[in-house]
Write an enzyme that holds these catalytic residues in place. Structure first.
Site, PDB file in Angstrom:
ATOM      1  N   SER A  38       0.819  -1.216   0.000  1.00 53.23           N
ATOM      2  CA  SER A  38       0.000   0.000   0.000  1.00 53.23           C
ATOM      3  C   SER A  38       0.853   1.267   0.000  1.00 53.23           C
ATOM      4  O   SER A  38       0.340   2.353   0.221  1.00 53.23           O
ATOM      5  CB  SER A  38      -0.913   0.024   1.237  1.00 53.23           C
ATOM      6  OG  SER A  38      -1.818  -1.043   1.219  1.00 53.23           O
ATOM      7  N   GLY A  39       2.158   1.104  -0.231  1.00 50.16           N
ATOM      8  CA  GLY A  39       3.053   2.251  -0.156  1.00 50.16           C
ATOM      9  C   GLY A  39       3.886   2.234   1.112  1.00 50.16           C
ATOM     10  O   GLY A  39       4.463   3.250   1.500  1.00 50.16           O
TER      11      GLY A  39
ATOM     12  N   SER B 294      -1.144  -5.586  -6.684  1.00 54.13           N
ATOM     13  CA  SER B 294       0.238  -5.510  -6.221  1.00 54.13           C
ATOM     14  C   SER B 294       0.566  -6.661  -5.275  1.00 54.13           C
ATOM     15  O   SER B 294       1.643  -7.266  -5.336  1.00 54.13           O
ATOM     16  CB  SER B 294       0.485  -4.166  -5.525  1.00 54.13           C
ATOM     17  OG  SER B 294       1.846  -4.009  -5.197  1.00 54.13           O
TER      18      SER B 294
ATOM     19  N   LYS C 239       5.655  -1.224  -9.881  1.00 52.31           N
ATOM     20  CA  LYS C 239       5.311  -0.161 -10.822  1.00 52.31           C
ATOM     21  C   LYS C 239       4.947   1.160 -10.150  1.00 52.31           C
ATOM     22  O   LYS C 239       5.200   2.232 -10.678  1.00 52.31           O
ATOM     23  CB  LYS C 239       4.152  -0.596 -11.721  1.00 52.31           C
ATOM     24  CG  LYS C 239       4.508  -1.686 -12.726  1.00 52.31           C
ATOM     25  CD  LYS C 239       3.333  -1.935 -13.657  1.00 52.31           C
ATOM     26  CE  LYS C 239       3.670  -2.983 -14.698  1.00 52.31           C
ATOM     27  NZ  LYS C 239       2.511  -3.228 -15.616  1.00 52.31           N
TER      28      LYS C 239
ATOM     29  N   TYR D 141      -2.272   6.698  -0.532  1.00 54.77           N
ATOM     30  CA  TYR D 141      -1.190   6.549  -1.503  1.00 54.77           C
ATOM     31  C   TYR D 141      -1.422   7.454  -2.718  1.00 54.77           C
ATOM     32  O   TYR D 141      -0.502   8.129  -3.194  1.00 54.77           O
ATOM     33  CB  TYR D 141      -1.132   5.081  -1.940  1.00 54.77           C
ATOM     34  CG  TYR D 141      -0.076   4.738  -2.954  1.00 54.77           C
ATOM     35  CD1 TYR D 141       1.202   4.374  -2.561  1.00 54.77           C
ATOM     36  CD2 TYR D 141      -0.378   4.741  -4.321  1.00 54.77           C
ATOM     37  CE1 TYR D 141       2.171   4.036  -3.491  1.00 54.77           C
ATOM     38  CE2 TYR D 141       0.585   4.404  -5.260  1.00 54.77           C
ATOM     39  CZ  TYR D 141       1.855   4.052  -4.844  1.00 54.77           C
ATOM     40  OH  TYR D 141       2.806   3.724  -5.772  1.00 54.77           O
TER      41      TYR D 141
ATOM     42  N   ARG E  59      -4.037   2.257   0.221  1.00 47.64           N
ATOM     43  CA  ARG E  59      -4.037   2.328  -1.236  1.00 47.64           C
ATOM     44  C   ARG E  59      -5.378   1.824  -1.722  1.00 47.64           C
ATOM     45  O   ARG E  59      -6.026   1.020  -1.044  1.00 47.64           O
ATOM     46  CB  ARG E  59      -2.906   1.437  -1.779  1.00 47.64           C
ATOM     47  CG  ARG E  59      -2.588   1.630  -3.246  1.00 47.64           C
ATOM     48  CD  ARG E  59      -1.401   0.758  -3.619  1.00 47.64           C
ATOM     49  NE  ARG E  59      -0.940   1.039  -4.977  1.00 47.64           N
ATOM     50  CZ  ARG E  59       0.060   0.395  -5.566  1.00 47.64           C
ATOM     51  NH1 ARG E  59       0.691  -0.570  -4.913  1.00 47.64           N
ATOM     52  NH2 ARG E  59       0.425   0.707  -6.802  1.00 47.64           N
TER      53      ARG E  59
ATOM     54  N   TRP F  85       7.605   3.225   0.676  1.00 45.66           N
ATOM     55  CA  TRP F  85       7.685   4.662   0.405  1.00 45.66           C
ATOM     56  C   TRP F  85       7.481   5.465   1.684  1.00 45.66           C
ATOM     57  O   TRP F  85       8.228   6.393   1.979  1.00 45.66           O
ATOM     58  CB  TRP F  85       6.631   5.022  -0.641  1.00 45.66           C
ATOM     59  CG  TRP F  85       6.744   6.399  -1.221  1.00 45.66           C
ATOM     60  CD1 TRP F  85       7.842   7.215  -1.219  1.00 45.66           C
ATOM     61  CD2 TRP F  85       5.721   7.115  -1.919  1.00 45.66           C
ATOM     62  NE1 TRP F  85       7.560   8.392  -1.868  1.00 45.66           N
ATOM     63  CE2 TRP F  85       6.269   8.351  -2.310  1.00 45.66           C
ATOM     64  CE3 TRP F  85       4.393   6.815  -2.251  1.00 45.66           C
ATOM     65  CZ2 TRP F  85       5.534   9.300  -3.021  1.00 45.66           C
ATOM     66  CZ3 TRP F  85       3.667   7.759  -2.963  1.00 45.66           C
ATOM     67  CH2 TRP F  85       4.230   8.988  -3.333  1.00 45.66           C
TER      68      TRP F  85
ATOM     69  N   HIS G 294       1.855  -4.252  10.171  1.00 47.84           N
ATOM     70  CA  HIS G 294       0.743  -4.551   9.265  1.00 47.84           C
ATOM     71  C   HIS G 294      -0.508  -4.943  10.052  1.00 47.84           C
ATOM     72  O   HIS G 294      -1.531  -5.297   9.463  1.00 47.84           O
ATOM     73  CB  HIS G 294       1.108  -5.691   8.317  1.00 47.84           C
ATOM     74  CG  HIS G 294       2.003  -5.290   7.182  1.00 47.84           C
ATOM     75  ND1 HIS G 294       1.883  -4.083   6.521  1.00 47.84           N
ATOM     76  CD2 HIS G 294       3.032  -5.969   6.576  1.00 47.84           C
ATOM     77  CE1 HIS G 294       2.792  -4.028   5.547  1.00 47.84           C
ATOM     78  NE2 HIS G 294       3.498  -5.143   5.564  1.00 47.84           N
TER      79      HIS G 294
END
Length: 329
Positions: free
Chosen positions: A74-75, A166, A292, A225, A158, A78, A136
């Site tokens: 979910s990011g 994903s 991606k 996200y 996300r 990042w 998580h």
């Protein structure tokens, strides 16, 4: 002599209690046929269940702690890079950042699949404040010491379709014993639609943190996200303010926000040698955490009828919450 440890409330706990508890948990099969264990409302994979139990039983939060939470894919990677950089910007400039030589997951470590999966009682007291961790687990499954403390939680979500696709690709890259290779995303979709998947149900994860962010906005920050992709500058400022270290006018003028954004960008992180090689402590290749990072990419893998079915279920589960998702760019 029986070995004992001590829980966060000071009670002695037999060391094999976790194994006994796992053995008695409800179980199901994940996408790839691997087992899932249902504990405190969350479906945990074998790599996380023991850690999740020990984490809930033993972790003692500090008011200065920062917890980064999410559903997988979910990011998370990042957010770890961004939060670490914002938090430590007075120590490391972007050109000297540990992110250049260390994967984000090694700088901000998971409770369930890292810290508490390796040791039932990891020594976290030696870490200087503010400590920063990730999880998580759902909000309701968090230790009471977190939910009842002054520590800050940043949750990133996300849209359910991109997260699903994903996660599918991520699972395909994992190699485990007695695991069947996945050839199609519709394998096991019935269970997915019931919420039976790694760290699911999706809707319980997002709803728990969403409601907590409305009830305790000074302690729980809910990020999307897609919003970060659309306006990273605005959301980095929002993150810094929430953490209590807002960017100064001088920092903004000097381009610090842009430097952090560039350092933590998907392309930059993915192309660093440290993220192209090696593996996470769980055994997952570091490169598997970068695919991606596009909004709406689900349409290349998910048939319209399948997407409609799953999205309808999610929308029904979130009805009345005020929470919605952007599924296309």
């Amino acid at each position: 002599m029986e070995t004992t440890t001590f829980s966060s409330n000071g009670e002695s706990v037999p060391r094999d209690e976790v194994q006994d508890l796992v053995a008695g948990l409800p179980g199901e099969k994940n996408w790839d046929g691997s087992p899932l264990y249902f504990y405190k409302g969350v479906w945990y994979p074998p790599s996380a269940i023991r850690g999740a139990i020990s984490f809930r039983q033993h972790f003692i939060a500090r008011d200065t702690d920062i917890i980064l939470a999410s559903m997988p894919k979910s990011g998370t990677t990042w957010l770890k890079a961004l939060a670490f950089s914002v938090l430590n910007r007075s120590i490391y400039s972007p050109t000297e950042s540990p992110l250049l030589t260390t994967p984000p997951h090694d700088l901000v470590r998971f409770f369930e699949v890292d810290l508490y999966s390796k040791h039932q009682l990891p020594d976290l007291e030696q870490l200087p404040s503010p400590r920063i961790f990730s999880s998580h687990s759902h909000y309701e499954a968090m230790p009471q010491s977190i939910r009842g403390s002054g520590c800050k939680i940043v949750y990133i979500c996300r849209n359910p379709l991109d997260q699903l696709v994903s996660a599918f690709h991520f699972v395909r890259k994992l190699k485990g014993e007695n695991v069947k290779p996945l050839s199609s995303i519709d394998e096991g979709l019935d269970n997915v639609c019931l919420g039976i998947r790694t760290f699911g149900p999706f809707w319980d994860s997002v709803l728990g943190y969403w409601k907590a962010s409305l009830e305790r906005p000074d302690k729980v920050l809910f990020l999307k996200y897609e919003d970060l992709k659309e306006d990273i500058t605005f959301n980095l400022k929002k993150l810094a303010e929430f953490l209590g270290i807002p960017f100064t006018e001088k920092e903004e003028k000097d381009g610090v926000i842009e430097e952090i954004s560039s350092l933590c960008s998907f392309d930059n992180l993915r192309n660093l040698e440290v993220n192209r090689s090696g593996a996470h402590p769980s055994g997952t290749p570091n490169s598997a955490f970068f695919r991606k990072a596009k909004v709406g990419d689900w349409c290349n893998d998910l048939p319209p009828s399948m997407a409609e079915r799953f999205l309808k279920i999610v929308e029904e589960k979130l009805a009345g919450s005020g929470l919605s998702f952007k599924v296309t760019e």
